[in-house]
Design a protein around this motif. Structure first.
Motif, PDB file in Angstrom:
ATOM      1  N   LEU A   1       0.826  -1.211   0.000  1.00  0.00           N
ATOM      2  CA  LEU A   1       0.000   0.000   0.000  1.00  0.00           C
ATOM      3  C   LEU A   1       0.858   1.259   0.000  1.00  0.00           C
ATOM      4  N   LEU A   2       2.014   1.203   0.668  1.00  0.00           N
ATOM      5  CA  LEU A   2       2.924   2.353   0.644  1.00  0.00           C
ATOM      6  C   LEU A   2       3.341   2.675  -0.780  1.00  0.00           C
ATOM      7  N   ALA A   3       3.569   1.647  -1.588  1.00  0.00           N
ATOM      8  CA  ALA A   3       3.959   1.866  -2.979  1.00  0.00           C
ATOM      9  C   ALA A   3       2.820   2.406  -3.817  1.00  0.00           C
ATOM     10  N   LEU A   4       1.585   2.178  -3.395  1.00  0.00           N
ATOM     11  CA  LEU A   4       0.426   2.573  -4.197  1.00  0.00           C
ATOM     12  C   LEU A   4      -0.119   3.953  -3.857  1.00  0.00           C
ATOM     13  N   ILE A   5       0.326   4.561  -2.755  1.00  0.00           N
ATOM     14  CA  ILE A   5      -0.254   5.845  -2.336  1.00  0.00           C
ATOM     15  C   ILE A   5       0.584   7.030  -2.805  1.00  0.00           C
ATOM     16  N   GLN A   6       1.488   6.795  -3.757  1.00  0.00           N
ATOM     17  CA  GLN A   6       2.320   7.872  -4.297  1.00  0.00           C
ATOM     18  C   GLN A   6       3.074   8.584  -3.167  1.00  0.00           C
ATOM     19  N   ALA A   7       3.827   7.792  -2.422  1.00  0.00           N
ATOM     20  CA  ALA A   7       4.567   8.326  -1.275  1.00  0.00           C
ATOM     21  C   ALA A   7       5.562   9.393  -1.700  1.00  0.00           C
ATOM     22  N   GLU A   8       5.973   9.368  -2.971  1.00  0.00           N
ATOM     23  CA  GLU A   8       6.931  10.371  -3.443  1.00  0.00           C
ATOM     24  C   GLU A   8       6.351  11.781  -3.446  1.00  0.00           C
ATOM     25  N   THR A   9       5.029  11.901  -3.390  1.00  0.00           N
ATOM     26  CA  THR A   9       4.394  13.224  -3.383  1.00  0.00           C
ATOM     27  C   THR A   9       4.087  13.720  -1.973  1.00  0.00           C
ATOM     28  N   LEU A  10       4.356  12.882  -0.974  1.00  0.00           N
ATOM     29  CA  LEU A  10       4.047  13.243   0.409  1.00  0.00           C
ATOM     30  C   LEU A  10       5.289  13.715   1.151  1.00  0.00           C
ATOM     31  N   ARG A  11       5.083  14.520   2.179  1.00  0.00           N
ATOM     32  CA  ARG A  11       6.173  14.891   3.076  1.00  0.00           C
ATOM     33  C   ARG A  11       6.557  13.680   3.912  1.00  0.00           C
ATOM     34  N   SER A  12       7.794  13.696   4.418  1.00  0.00           N
ATOM     35  CA  SER A  12       8.266  12.575   5.230  1.00  0.00           C
ATOM     36  C   SER A  12       7.420  12.385   6.481  1.00  0.00           C
ATOM     37  N   ASP A  13       6.989  13.484   7.109  1.00  0.00           N
ATOM     38  CA  ASP A  13       6.172  13.341   8.312  1.00  0.00           C
ATOM     39  C   ASP A  13       4.800  12.755   7.983  1.00  0.00           C
ATOM     40  N   GLU A  14       4.301  13.009   6.776  1.00  0.00           N
ATOM     41  CA  GLU A  14       3.028  12.416   6.368  1.00  0.00           C
ATOM     42  C   GLU A  14       3.182  10.917   6.126  1.00  0.00           C
ATOM     43  N   VAL A  15       4.298  10.507   5.520  1.00  0.00           N
ATOM     44  CA  VAL A  15       4.562   9.082   5.309  1.00  0.00           C
ATOM     45  C   VAL A  15       4.659   8.371   6.660  1.00  0.00           C
ATOM     46  N   THR A  16       5.369   8.979   7.604  1.00  0.00           N
ATOM     47  CA  THR A  16       5.516   8.390   8.940  1.00  0.00           C
ATOM     48  C   THR A  16       4.163   8.245   9.624  1.00  0.00           C
ATOM     49  N   LEU A  17       3.280   9.196   9.428  1.00  0.00           N
ATOM     50  CA  LEU A  17       1.949   9.151  10.033  1.00  0.00           C
ATOM     51  C   LEU A  17       1.072   8.080   9.396  1.00  0.00           C
ATOM     52  N   VAL A  18       1.159   7.948   8.087  1.00  0.00           N
ATOM     53  CA  VAL A  18       0.269   7.042   7.352  1.00  0.00           C
ATOM     54  C   VAL A  18       0.710   5.585   7.463  1.00  0.00           C
ATOM     55  N   TYR A  19       2.010   5.332   7.480  1.00  0.00           N
ATOM     56  CA  TYR A  19       2.524   3.964   7.338  1.00  0.00           C
ATOM     57  C   TYR A  19       1.938   2.986   8.362  1.00  0.00           C
ATOM     58  N   PRO A  20       1.873   3.303   9.662  1.00  0.00           N
ATOM     59  CA  PRO A  20       1.280   2.336  10.599  1.00  0.00           C
ATOM     60  C   PRO A  20      -0.179   2.014  10.283  1.00  0.00           C
ATOM     61  N   LEU A  21      -0.915   2.976   9.741  1.00  0.00           N
ATOM     62  CA  LEU A  21      -2.325   2.758   9.432  1.00  0.00           C
ATOM     63  C   LEU A  21      -2.499   1.819   8.238  1.00  0.00           C
ATOM     64  N   LEU A  22      -1.488   1.749   7.376  1.00  0.00           N
ATOM     65  CA  LEU A  22      -1.588   0.893   6.200  1.00  0.00           C
ATOM     66  C   LEU A  22      -1.614  -0.583   6.576  1.00  0.00           C
ATOM     67  N   ALA A  23      -0.963  -0.946   7.685  1.00  0.00           N
ATOM     68  CA  ALA A  23      -1.006  -2.340   8.132  1.00  0.00           C
ATOM     69  C   ALA A  23      -2.422  -2.730   8.530  1.00  0.00           C
ATOM     70  N   GLU A  24      -3.124  -1.821   9.209  1.00  0.00           N
ATOM     71  CA  GLU A  24      -4.510  -2.093   9.587  1.00  0.00           C
ATOM     72  C   GLU A  24      -5.408  -2.147   8.357  1.00  0.00           C
ATOM     73  N   ALA A  25      -5.104  -1.305   7.363  1.00  0.00           N
ATOM     74  CA  ALA A  25      -5.923  -1.266   6.146  1.00  0.00           C
ATOM     75  C   ALA A  25      -5.740  -2.512   5.292  1.00  0.00           C
ATOM     76  N   ALA A  26      -4.642  -3.246   5.507  1.00  0.00           N
ATOM     77  CA  ALA A  26      -4.358  -4.421   4.676  1.00  0.00           C
ATOM     78  C   ALA A  26      -5.478  -5.453   4.753  1.00  0.00           C
ATOM     79  N   ALA A  27      -6.166  -5.530   5.891  1.00  0.00           N
ATOM     80  CA  ALA A  27      -7.235  -6.523   6.054  1.00  0.00           C
ATOM     81  C   ALA A  27      -8.424  -6.239   5.139  1.00  0.00           C
ATOM     82  N   LEU A  28      -8.526  -5.000   4.636  1.00  0.00           N
ATOM     83  CA  LEU A  28      -9.655  -4.619   3.785  1.00  0.00           C
ATOM     84  C   LEU A  28      -9.357  -4.788   2.302  1.00  0.00           C
ATOM     85  N   LEU A  29      -8.161  -5.253   1.980  1.00  0.00           N
ATOM     86  CA  LEU A  29      -7.825  -5.493   0.579  1.00  0.00           C
ATOM     87  C   LEU A  29      -8.450  -6.801   0.102  1.00  0.00           C
ATOM     88  N   ASN A  30      -8.937  -6.786  -1.108  1.00  0.00           N
ATOM     89  CA  ASN A  30      -9.465  -8.003  -1.722  1.00  0.00           C
ATOM     90  C   ASN A  30      -8.414  -8.566  -2.656  1.00  0.00           C
TER      91      ASN A  30
END
Length: 557
Positions: free
Chosen positions: A194-223
């Motif tokens: 999911l980190l590769a799919l959210i266009q992390a290159e367009t985000l600030r480093s602090d935004e990536v740090t904030l989002v990354y832990p939430l992506l693990a929880e979001a993984a359960a919702l992937l089909n």
């Protein structure tokens, strides 16, 4: 040779130089690491792991040793990640973490070699630990690449996919090892996908740090779907070296991936459907700990490709704006002049064209101070004079590079509509570079004025975000014959090799052109590059794709 085609060192050692092959000896050696000095600890741990990965060791003992070493590696890499020399320390941290990941992959490799000789409960428990830790440590390489723009091993995505594939084959992907996310191998793998799919290159480093832990929880919702499923939105395939990307990308929009010889077996590809995840994200938008804009960014990146219009949220929140390339450069460079970025320049150097700075030999108080006549009264007056000069300088620079306090009309994942009230300024026009921030504590982000229109009692303008990773630099064309040019303000756009994102450069309109060679001076030194391709020229500046000319290349942080 490695059974599973992991990129592992050859096993050819019988001893270690650091300690004896006893657990007590390892514990003693780890206690004596100079943890207050991350670079020294990194060097010691790296040397140890290089030898350890070549050591003839039973996989269960190797796993036990690695589990003791792992917390120390995390502590040292965390210290390096927060250091002041991002390029050097980031590369050191990547190398150390990669060695740890290789150790766990060695355990996976050797356990599967011995799968017929080990009791099934011991094999399953040990293999689960090794797969999970190998996935986490390898994922950390990609996360650090996104945060610090340092390189990750070229085969990282291939081996991540292989580790997840092995977990699925062993029916271990859903076995929880911890109560914290990621709890299992599946969450660990899809967190970085999911980190590769959210266009992390367009985000600030602090935004990536904030989002990354939430992506693990979001993984359960992937089909998860078969690779050729028609409902796919994203795909992971051998054709693209298992780098996750949106399905159906045309050649123009696809992220370039370097051609590599694919030595891994086929049949490991899969497709993803994120519709359930997007529905959940939109449902919980108001309750999210993320900002509205960041939540919308995730929804836009993970939603369907044909939904290009991101929802707009009506708001009257304040926003600060800076207009024009030179002013944007000044504020994004922490209010320091261009000279601070030129090689050999003093970071505290005052602008040469500042009218408030005079020669020190004309200053009697400075001359008296230099001669040792440091009387109490003279020192006080000198300090007062320096303070007045500093205050005058700040006032002059603030006039040259004003900050405008404005109001948002609405916001979306891609930008803002802003209301301008009062007298117009010449730089308020389509195609102009701007910087903005919603709060004084936020770092400046670059943007582009896409449109300006008259409204009642003022103007409205549309601001498009240009991403949060632009780095101020000084740039000049390389001229072999004729008058040499001075350095001019520019912005480096970091390369993210692990995501296939090339380096870029924003320059003034003149005298820069496609195919030209330039000299770039920035916080990491001086490099030469070629303006390989003109990506866009919206009106007031150019954006180029860069081709490094030096052996080292452009390490951007």
């Amino acid at each position: 040779m490695s059974l599973l085609l992991f990129d592992l060192a050859e096993v050819n050692r019988d001893q270690l130089t650091s300690c004896e092959l006893k657990l007590a000896a390892l514990e003693s050696w780890l206690k004596n690491l100079p943890l207050a000095h991350p670079e020294g600890s990194c060097q010691a741990l790296s040397q140890f792991l290089e030898e350890f990965n070549q050591l003839k060791f039973l996989p269960l003992r190797r796993l036990e040793w690695l589990n003791l070493i792992q917390p120390l590696v995390h502590q040292v890499t965390q210290g390096l990640d927060t250091g002041s020399h991002f390029e050097q320390e980031g590369d050191l941290a990547q190398n150390l973490q990669n060695l740890l990941a290789q150790g766990y992959k060695r355990v996976v490799n050797d356990l599967l070699k011995l799968r017929d000789q080990l009791p099934p409960p011991i094999l399953a428990r040990s293999l689960l630990q090794a797969l999970y830790n190998a996935l986490k440590e390898s994922s950390a390489l990609i996360l650090r690449s996104c945060l610090l723009s340092v390189n990750a091993p070229a085969n990282t995505w291939q081996e991540l996919n292989l580790l997840y594939h092995l977990a699925c084959q062993s029916r271990l992907q859903h076995k929880n090892l911890t109560t914290n996310s990621p709890k299992n191998c599946e969450e660990a793998y899809f967190q970085v996908v999911l980190l590769a799919l959210i266009q992390a290159e367009t985000l600030r480093s602090d935004e990536v740090t904030l989002v990354y832990p939430l992506l693990a929880e979001a993984a359960a919702l992937l089909n998860r779907l078969a690779e050729d499923n028609p409902n796919q939105l994203f795909i992971i395939s051998a054709e693209h070296q298992y780098i996750p990307q949106r399905s159906g990308l045309d050649a123009q929009n696809a992220k370039p991936t370097p051609p590599q010889k694919n030595t891994h077996p086929k049949g490991r590809g899969l497709s993803l459907d994120t519709r359930i995840l997007i529905d959940a994200l939109n449902t919980h938008l108001a309750k999210s700990q993320l900002s509205k804009r960041l939540s919308q960014h995730l929804a836009a990146c993970l939603g369907e490709a044909n939904d290009r219009i991101t929802p707009r949220i009506e708001t009257n929140d304040p926003i600060e704006l800076v207009l024009g390339l030179r002013s944007v450069h000044f504020h994004m460079n922490n209010k320091r002049p261009l000279e601070s970025l030129v090689a050999g320049g003093n970071l505290n150097e005052k602008p040469k064209d500042n009218p408030f700075i005079t020669a020190s030999q004309d200053d009697p108080w400075s001359a008296a101070f230099d001669a040792g006549e440091n009387t109490s009264n003279g020192h006080i007056q000198l300090v007062e004079m320096q303070t007045n000069l500093s205050t005058s300088l700040d006032e002059e620079l603030n006039k040259r590079h004003p900050i405008y306090s404005l109001t948002q009309v609405n916001a979306s994942a891609t930008g803002y509509c802003i209301f301008w009230q009062g007298e117009e300024v010449p730089l308020l026009k389509t195609g102009e570079l701007v910087a903005f921030r919603e709060a004084v504590s936020d770092p400046w982000q670059a943007g582009l004025i896409r449109w300006v229109k008259d409204v009642q009692q003022g103007l409205q303008m549309g601001i498009e975000r240009l991403g949060g990773r632009m780095q101020p630099c000084a740039v000049k064309p390389i001229i072999k014959i004729g008058e040499q040019r001075d350095f001019m303000p520019g912005f480096l756009i970091p390369e993210l090799q692990v995501l296939g994102i090339p380096a870029g450069l924003i320059t003034p309109l003149l005298p820069f052109r496609e195919g030209q060679k330039v000299e770039i001076s920035y916080s990491q030194g001086v490099e030469k590059a070629k303006l390989f391709k003109l990506v866009s020229s919206p009106g007031a500046f150019n954006q180029f794709e860069l081709e490094p000319l030096g052996v080292k290349g452009l390490s951007l942080h």
